[in-house]
Scaffold this motif. Sequence first.
Motif, PDB file in Angstrom:
ATOM      1  N   VAL A   1      42.012  46.393  30.405  1.00 17.03           N
ATOM      2  CA  VAL A   1      40.633  46.012  30.107  1.00 17.03           C
ATOM      3  C   VAL A   1      40.242  46.711  28.805  1.00 17.03           C
ATOM      4  N   LEU A   2      39.744  45.947  27.852  1.00 14.36           N
ATOM      5  CA  LEU A   2      39.411  46.463  26.532  1.00 14.36           C
ATOM      6  C   LEU A   2      37.905  46.568  26.357  1.00 14.36           C
ATOM      7  N   GLY A   3      37.472  47.620  25.694  1.00 16.71           N
ATOM      8  CA  GLY A   3      36.087  47.719  25.260  1.00 16.71           C
ATOM      9  C   GLY A   3      35.984  47.197  23.839  1.00 16.71           C
TER      10      GLY A   3
ATOM     11  N   SER B   1      40.924  41.464  30.523  1.00 15.77           N
ATOM     12  CA  SER B   1      39.528  41.151  30.224  1.00 15.77           C
ATOM     13  C   SER B   1      38.977  42.113  29.187  1.00 15.77           C
ATOM     14  N   ALA B   2      37.719  41.902  28.840  1.00 11.83           N
ATOM     15  CA  ALA B   2      37.030  42.767  27.882  1.00 11.83           C
ATOM     16  C   ALA B   2      35.651  43.112  28.408  1.00 11.83           C
ATOM     17  N   VAL B   3      35.167  44.290  27.991  1.00 15.64           N
ATOM     18  CA  VAL B   3      33.780  44.698  28.215  1.00 15.64           C
ATOM     19  C   VAL B   3      33.133  44.785  26.848  1.00 15.64           C
TER      20      VAL B   3
ATOM     21  N   ILE C   1      38.017  34.453  26.218  1.00 10.12           N
ATOM     22  CA  ILE C   1      38.360  35.773  26.743  1.00 10.12           C
ATOM     23  C   ILE C   1      37.393  36.140  27.865  1.00 10.12           C
ATOM     24  N   LEU C   2      37.929  36.559  28.999  1.00  9.31           N
ATOM     25  CA  LEU C   2      37.102  36.946  30.139  1.00  9.31           C
ATOM     26  C   LEU C   2      36.307  38.205  29.801  1.00  9.31           C
ATOM     27  N   VAL C   3      34.985  38.149  29.999  1.00 10.30           N
ATOM     28  CA  VAL C   3      34.110  39.292  29.774  1.00 10.30           C
ATOM     29  C   VAL C   3      33.627  39.810  31.123  1.00 10.30           C
ATOM     30  N   GLN C   4      33.854  41.101  31.373  1.00  9.92           N
ATOM     31  CA  GLN C   4      33.428  41.716  32.616  1.00  9.92           C
ATOM     32  C   GLN C   4      32.299  42.704  32.376  1.00  9.92           C
TER      33      GLN C   4
ATOM     34  N   LYS D   1      27.973  53.560  23.055  1.00  6.98           N
ATOM     35  CA  LYS D   1      28.246  54.929  23.504  1.00  6.98           C
ATOM     36  C   LYS D   1      28.745  54.941  24.950  1.00  6.98           C
ATOM     37  N   ILE D   2      28.206  54.078  25.776  1.00  7.14           N
ATOM     38  CA  ILE D   2      28.671  53.968  27.159  1.00  7.14           C
ATOM     39  C   ILE D   2      30.114  53.475  27.200  1.00  7.14           C
ATOM     40  N   VAL D   3      30.398  52.448  26.430  1.00  6.57           N
ATOM     41  CA  VAL D   3      31.756  51.892  26.406  1.00  6.57           C
ATOM     42  C   VAL D   3      32.746  52.935  25.877  1.00  6.57           C
ATOM     43  N   ALA D   4      32.347  53.661  24.844  1.00  5.93           N
ATOM     44  CA  ALA D   4      33.215  54.705  24.293  1.00  5.93           C
ATOM     45  C   ALA D   4      33.506  55.774  25.337  1.00  5.93           C
TER      46      ALA D   4
END
Length: 225
Positions: free
Chosen positions: A27-29, A52-54, A69-72, A108-111
Amino acid sequence: MNQDQLKLAVAQAALDYIAPKLAANSVLGIGTGSTANFFIDGLAALKSQFKSAVASSEASAKRLRGHGILVQDLNDTNGLDLYIDGADETNANLELIKGGGAALTREKIVAAAAKEFVCIADESKQVETLGQFPLPVEVIPMAREYVARELSRLGGTPIYREGVITDNGGLILDVEGLSITAPCELERQINQITGVITNGLFALRPADILLLGTASGVKTLKASD
């Protein structure tokens, strides 16, 4: 090379960097901004190689979905393998200023949730001391003027970014005139002001690696290289 060509080059370098790290459950940010957009467009070719990706913004989520691309939601994952995003400024320690696109809180949350933060930027973003780019601060609307007064006491000049409402419903104050010699300390200090959601200093959680687009090619940098 013009700036767009440099951004395209670092986006491609990031794709080359992450490709061997991808697995079926990865899962990628994904960040926000013009450099991140180049990366998203290139990521479409690798979409079968990860889960997927966030996204750090609604704009990036829309672009990812447009490429199939699937976004979660981050809450539906067990954390992120990689976070790829640009920056408005970076120093030698890979401490960053981000938030020019008003997505700093989600970025910042994703990081924070990512095992590895890959920053992609062109050489115009590299500085000796952070602060030439105005520091974005996201605030709760009713606290805007109070926070602005507190930021002025820190030596900056806060400018309300009119007409901008973040994906979280917050407002942005851009703080000009700062010379940020102690980024971690200032990041903590600003975040302690009541009414601040977060600020655009990524010093407590800096990038792990910087892919820097230059006229002589893409350089791969780690802190204090």
